[in-house]
Design an enzyme around this catalytic site. Structure first.
Site, PDB file in Angstrom:
ATOM      1  N   THR B 199     -13.635 -21.820  26.171  1.00 41.75           N
ATOM      2  CA  THR B 199     -13.958 -22.372  27.170  1.00 41.75           C
ATOM      3  C   THR B 199     -15.080 -21.872  27.501  1.00 41.75           C
ATOM      4  OG1 THR B 199     -13.200 -21.565  29.376  1.00 41.75           O
ATOM      5  CG2 THR B 199     -13.631 -19.592  28.014  1.00 41.75           C
ATOM      6  N   GLU B 285     -13.265 -24.768  40.692  1.00 39.56           N
ATOM      7  CA  GLU B 285     -13.977 -24.729  41.524  1.00 39.56           C
ATOM      8  C   GLU B 285     -13.261 -25.306  43.240  1.00 39.56           C
ATOM      9  OE1 GLU B 285     -17.849 -24.848  39.490  1.00 39.56           O
ATOM     10  OE2 GLU B 285     -17.489 -26.831  40.560  1.00 39.56           O
TER      11      GLU B 285
END
Lengths: 413, 413
Positions: B199, B285
């Site tokens: 990640t 987001e």
């Protein structure tokens, strides 16, 4: 169906070209009421057998209409008598009901026109997965058939719009062996645009006397550098179809795509395909900027195209461009994620005339102001050299804005 | 740097777990001022050589820090003395300047700690392409080194946030041969999330006495089903790093990943990795919905994952989910565009418990209301069977909202 009122794209051409009358084909339009009163279906009928060629979506969940067109082209060896196109319902993922609808539509046409099934071409665009009654389109065909000849190619181009905010039309003329022939093209598409062999729907008509194999060869020659080089959102439609019809009314018979008498025609046809493809990007859902991305220095043309497409489809790149932000770090990211041969430490990037990175680093005299200014334009050229070879490719896209989110939250594809 | 004030994701866990003290490692945090006054750098120092293992981005434009960590892990055979992580500048695409910054930072640590270069690990996250002065991070290391032991692992987890709206932390304990060991993990990430081996940045610390090879084997075992199964926007970071550090303070020495004494530990470690990965999606987001997508009936696990990822990354699917629209036609599209083996006419699709399509068509008793209701939930499960085999895969993602466009128009990655 249309969940919201769409305002015209700021990237739309100022005017729509008036398309020429193409000898040997006549049009009729009508409305099924999918978009209020406006027309949402058209028929094209060929006076004598026309040559047909097509390229279609590579989607493995393609619509029944795409299945049919592929089958008909093969069975009828590229002979066309009519084309029926409707917007509002794509007839994709409708199983046996979709086939029944097509069969009924084809039967209606062959009866009215006394022609073979394999010469009838179909397309549909709109909602996926909602089967129509079998006779739904057939009834409309019977209703508007008597009106053939009353509509123009421009009218047809307006009758297959969905989320399009302007009709896409392009025209050119060319000389074949001293005889002037006409080319007129229409296309529709705005979202779900990353064609893979074709665009949403596009049709080019010409009165030239081209054989079916010449038509197919011309499509094959130019599709990769036009419709397969555009992307709005990286999503490939189930209905993508692009077809060329030659009514064979004008000029000498051409049976070889390399016949030098069609050199001029080829250039003109390519221009029409390119023009229609770019117009689709100009109408990208929510688009405020037209962006062309050229990748050079790649190991192969296909590698260059993969890298250019990765940049073109990156949500981070597209949202930055929407904000006029010359965020070239995200371009580095989009290059890096492709798994293609690139030399990070030889990478260079320009926005328009402004070089921002060279040899794997920001340029020494980097100016944020100059880069930002290049990104404030409505049309932005991005050039990336990946430093491993000589191949290049160009891709066209648009930015990702609030408009895209709005349109696709409100519209049921 | 942070162009806008971000509000906490509606998908954030209600509370942040309080992470345990891991014997053998101490932390210090400080601020370079990239995000106002909050901390944006942390150091972890190991009391005795710890075992280290890592997985990193597959990006071909990866950061200098990723290059260094790969090199150090190999040269030092997985022995760790310290870790320095900063937010605000990713040190990616900074060429020789990026290497100089790393060398200066490593030199500062080895001098303070009297340790080998290859035992010092680095990571950086933030803007791409802006070189820092060589001593920028080194100076900060010298400043905060005396504070080692004053910060917690939770503090470290807050000090590497960028567009994150909440710190990601996860903890578990496990028994190894009757001895209780602790596991504490932190991660950051919110956009540019489609890890390919790891990640954005994540670290797990344990006091267990695991050899470096056991650490690496555990990462290899679980990365594919955790961090490599999440996506926010399909964009792969240049800095992705996930590392496991074992301080070797507690329990018996484990030198074989298949040693049955770490069966319990393996389960606990997997749970922590999974938990951190999902928290990153929860902080996607602009995200308002957590979506898990399971594809079954595929030809292979990798094929199932490609299809699930295609659905997860489709802008059309993601914008529909943002609007609570059960737009399963777009799922058909996203399946179809993958070029993977699927049987269109055997496809079935469910949202939660509501089956919407079966055998390549809408179910006979299809209820738009029921499907919409399933999509109004904050957590949505989508299940797609592609009807060609027995393999399956699961991928986690979030929706695509105005928030994503806002954040990425305003924030310079």
């Amino acid at each position: 169906m249309a969940g919201m009122k769409l305002t015209k794209s700021p990237l739309a051409p100022e005017t729509t070209p008036i398309l020429p009358q193409i000898a040997g084909v006549e049009f009729a339009v009508g409305s099924n009421g999918f978009y209020g009163n406006r027309n949402d279906v058209f028929i094209a009928r060929f006076e004598q057998p026309a040559s047909a060629a097509g390229v279609f979506t590579r989607s493995s969940t393609c619509s029944a209409d795409v299945d049919w067109c592929r089958e008909a082209l093969s069975a009828g060896q590229g002979e066309a008598s009519a084309l029926v196109v409707n917007a509002g319902n794509s007839n994709a993922f409708t199983g046996a009901a979709g086939v029944a609808k097509n069969n009924a539509t084809i039967a209606a046409v062959t009866q009215l026109n006394n022609s073979k099934s394999s010469s009838v071409f179909l397309a549909a665009t709109g909602v996926i997965g909602e089967p129509l009654e079998p006779e739904f389109i057939a009834d409309k065909v019977r209703e508007i058939w008597p009106k053939l000849g009353t509509a123009s190619l421009n009218d047809a181009g307006e009758a297959f719009m969905t989320t399009d905010t302007f009709p896409k039309a392009s025209t050119a003329s060319a000389s074949i062996d001293g005889v002037e022939v006409q080319i007129g093209g229409i296309a529709k598409g705005s979202g779900m645009i990353m064609p893979n062999m074709a665009t949403m729907l596009g049709y080019v008509f010409t009165d030239a006397n081209l054989s079916p194999s010449v038509c197919q060869a011309l499509l094959a020659r130019y599709t990769d550098s036009t419709f397969n080089c555009i992307t709005v959102d990286g999503d490939t439609s189930t209905s993508d179809t692009f077809m060329l019809f030659a009514t064979r009314k004008v000029g000498p018979l051409i049976e070889d795509v390399n016949d030098e008498r069609i050199a001029d025609f080829s250039v003109a046809f390519h221009k029409v395909m390119h023009d229609l493809a770019i117009q689709i990007v100009r109408d990208g859902e929510g688009a405020t900027k037209l962006v062309d991305i050229t990748v050079t220095g790649a190991a192969s043309v296909s590698s260059a195209k993969i890298i250019a497409t990765s940049i073109a489809n990156s949500p981070l790149v597209k949202t930055a461009l929407a904000a006029s932000d010359a965020n070239w770090g995200r371009i580095v990211m989009a290059v890096g994620k492709t798994d293609q041969p690139v030399n990070r430490d030889a990478l260079s990037i320009s926005f328009g005339d402004v070089e921002v990175a060279r040899n794997g680093m920001r340029v020494p005299d980097y100016s944020e102001d100059a880069a930002s200014k290049a990104c404030q334009a409505q049309e932005i050229s991005i050039r990336v050299d990946v430093g491993v070879g000589d191949a290049q490719a160009q891709v066209w896209t648009c930015d990702l804005t609030h408009g895209y989110v709005d349109i696709n939250g409100a519209y049921r594809t």
